[in-house]
Design a protein around this motif. Structure first.
Motif, short mmCIF file in Angstrom:
data_model
loop_
_atom_site.label_atom_id
_atom_site.label_comp_id
_atom_site.label_asym_id
_atom_site.label_seq_id
_atom_site.Cartn_x
_atom_site.Cartn_y
_atom_site.Cartn_z
N ILE A 1 0.86 -1.18 0.00
CA ILE A 1 0.00 0.00 0.00
C ILE A 1 0.90 1.23 0.00
O ILE A 1 1.76 1.37 0.87
CB ILE A 1 -0.92 0.03 1.23
N LEU A 2 0.72 2.08 -1.00
CA LEU A 2 1.51 3.30 -1.12
C LEU A 2 0.61 4.51 -0.94
O LEU A 2 -0.56 4.48 -1.33
CB LEU A 2 2.19 3.37 -2.49
N THR A 3 1.14 5.56 -0.33
CA THR A 3 0.37 6.79 -0.13
C THR A 3 1.21 7.99 -0.58
O THR A 3 2.44 7.91 -0.67
CB THR A 3 -0.05 6.98 1.33
N ALA A 4 0.53 9.10 -0.83
CA ALA A 4 1.22 10.32 -1.25
C ALA A 4 0.35 11.53 -0.94
O ALA A 4 -0.88 11.44 -0.90
CB ALA A 4 1.53 10.28 -2.75
N HIS B 1 -2.71 0.41 -4.36
CA HIS B 1 -2.19 -0.92 -4.10
C HIS B 1 -1.33 -1.35 -5.28
O HIS B 1 -1.65 -1.05 -6.43
CB HIS B 1 -3.33 -1.96 -3.99
N VAL B 2 -0.28 -2.08 -5.00
CA VAL B 2 0.52 -2.65 -6.09
C VAL B 2 1.08 -3.98 -5.61
O VAL B 2 1.57 -4.10 -4.49
CB VAL B 2 1.64 -1.68 -6.53
N ARG B 3 0.97 -4.99 -6.47
CA ARG B 3 1.52 -6.29 -6.11
C ARG B 3 3.02 -6.16 -5.85
O ARG B 3 3.73 -5.44 -6.56
CB ARG B 3 1.25 -7.30 -7.22
N ALA B 4 3.50 -6.87 -4.86
CA ALA B 4 4.88 -6.73 -4.42
C ALA B 4 5.88 -6.98 -5.55
O ALA B 4 6.94 -6.35 -5.61
CB ALA B 4 5.15 -7.66 -3.24
N GLU B 5 5.53 -7.89 -6.47
CA GLU B 5 6.47 -8.24 -7.54
C GLU B 5 6.37 -7.33 -8.76
O GLU B 5 7.16 -7.46 -9.70
CB GLU B 5 6.25 -9.70 -7.98
N ASN B 6 5.42 -6.39 -8.77
CA ASN B 6 5.21 -5.53 -9.93
C ASN B 6 6.14 -4.33 -9.87
O ASN B 6 5.75 -3.22 -9.51
CB ASN B 6 3.75 -5.09 -10.01
N THR B 7 7.40 -4.54 -10.22
CA THR B 7 8.39 -3.48 -10.08
C THR B 7 8.16 -2.32 -11.05
O THR B 7 8.46 -1.17 -10.72
CB THR B 7 9.80 -4.06 -10.29
N ALA B 8 7.61 -2.61 -12.23
CA ALA B 8 7.38 -1.54 -13.20
C ALA B 8 6.34 -0.55 -12.68
O ALA B 8 6.53 0.67 -12.74
CB ALA B 8 6.92 -2.14 -14.52
N SER C 1 5.49 -0.14 -9.51
CA SER C 1 6.04 0.50 -8.32
C SER C 1 6.92 1.68 -8.71
O SER C 1 6.88 2.74 -8.07
CB SER C 1 6.85 -0.51 -7.51
N SER C 2 7.72 1.52 -9.76
CA SER C 2 8.59 2.60 -10.21
C SER C 2 7.78 3.81 -10.68
O SER C 2 8.11 4.96 -10.34
CB SER C 2 9.48 2.09 -11.35
N LEU C 3 6.71 3.56 -11.42
CA LEU C 3 5.84 4.65 -11.88
C LEU C 3 5.28 5.42 -10.69
O LEU C 3 5.30 6.66 -10.67
CB LEU C 3 4.70 4.07 -12.72
N TYR C 4 4.79 4.69 -9.69
CA TYR C 4 4.14 5.35 -8.56
C TYR C 4 5.15 6.10 -7.70
O TYR C 4 4.86 7.19 -7.19
CB TYR C 4 3.38 4.32 -7.73
N ARG C 5 6.33 5.54 -7.53
CA ARG C 5 7.33 6.23 -6.72
C ARG C 5 7.79 7.51 -7.39
O ARG C 5 8.07 8.51 -6.71
CB ARG C 5 8.50 5.29 -6.43
N LYS C 6 7.88 7.51 -8.71
CA LYS C 6 8.24 8.73 -9.42
C LYS C 6 7.18 9.81 -9.23
O LYS C 6 7.50 11.00 -9.31
CB LYS C 6 8.43 8.43 -10.91
N ALA C 7 5.94 9.40 -8.99
CA ALA C 7 4.85 10.35 -8.76
C ALA C 7 4.76 10.77 -7.29
O ALA C 7 3.83 11.52 -6.93
CB ALA C 7 3.53 9.74 -9.20
N GLY C 8 5.69 10.30 -6.46
CA GLY C 8 5.72 10.74 -5.07
C GLY C 8 5.11 9.78 -4.06
O GLY C 8 5.01 10.11 -2.88
#
Length: 248
Positions: free
Chosen positions: A93-96, A207-214, A216-223
């Motif tokens: 679970i990611l938040t921003a 939400h993002v599956r733990a193994e979905n690195t692509a 995860s990268s998109l979401y982290r770039k968005a903060g």
């Protein structure tokens, strides 16, 4: 709090209280809408487990628990494992904070169009038309925004932002296979957050599956940053639940 936000952002068609647990039912479409949220510890753990198992069996569904850091009682994951429940779908679970977002060439609507549904189901769907009909009811169970990116071949990417007070939940991010790696996912995310901010959204989760690195990268770039994780425990020996991927 995140459990309540996620429950509102992806509402089940039916819920039953089981002594502090919430058993959700939606015709077997998506794990999230057909699983138990163990919000509070029941007075009698064994009795609660037996009742939950009867409720799902009566509907012809496997018994599924969604287990995050707030699952009650403590040690429930181990109890379920010992009972024969199988581990699956570890999800972050990611938040921003939602600040100013750059403009994006995205169409926005308050209901999903047939074309929006078709692409999302093509990418993430599991099941026939009746399953899609149930999924559409889940989507429209609360206020949300629906983003669509078009290209020369039609709908290229879609996404959904559930509106829950000052929070927005990002769901159903999907890009047509032949249109990937062209920035469409980033455009959908930016468009959703920009439109959500205009409606008072100041915080977002996804939400993002733990193994979905692509993804995860998109979401982290968005903060977005990881806040917690959850996984599912499903009762062994039952038919698997018909579902779309638990991540957006």
């Amino acid at each position: 709090m995140l459990d309540d936000l996620m429950r509102a952002g992806w509402p089940a068609l039916d819920e039953v209280d089981v002594d502090g647990w919430v058993a959700r039912f939606s015709g077997g479409v998506t794990q999230r809408a057909n699983s138990v949220i163990p919000r509070r510890a029941p007075a009698d753990l064994e009795a609660a487990l037996r009742r939950v198992e009867r409720l799902y069996a009566a509907r012809g569904l496997p018994v599924v628990f969604q287990l995050g850091p707030s699952a009650q009682p403590d040690g429930l994951d181990g109890v379920l494992a010992d009972r024969g429940y199988e581990f699956g779908s570890p999800t972050a679970i990611l938040t921003a904070n939602v600040g100013e977002m750059p403009p994006a060439d995205v169409e926005m609507a308050e209901l999903p169009s047939d074309e929006w549904l078709d692409l999302w189901w093509q990418v993430d769907g599991r099941g026939d038309q009746s399953a899609l009909d149930i999924a559409a009811k889940i989507l429209c169970g609360g206020p949300a925004l629906y983003a669509t990116v078009l290209d020369a071949d039609g709908v290229a990417a879609v996404g959904r932002l559930a509106l829950v007070g000052e929070w927005g939940g990002v769901y159903c991010m999907a890009v047509r296979p032949d249109a990937r790696r062209r920035g469409h996912g980033a455009a959908v995310l930016s468009g959703l957050l920009r439109a959500g901010r205009a409606r008072g959204v100041t915080r977002a989760w996804l939400h993002v599956r733990a193994e979905n690195t692509a993804a995860s990268s998109l979401y982290r770039k968005a903060g977005f940053t990881e806040t917690s994780r959850y996984h599912y425990r499903s009762y062994r020996g039952q038919e698997p639940v018909q579902h779309v991927h638990p991540e957006p």
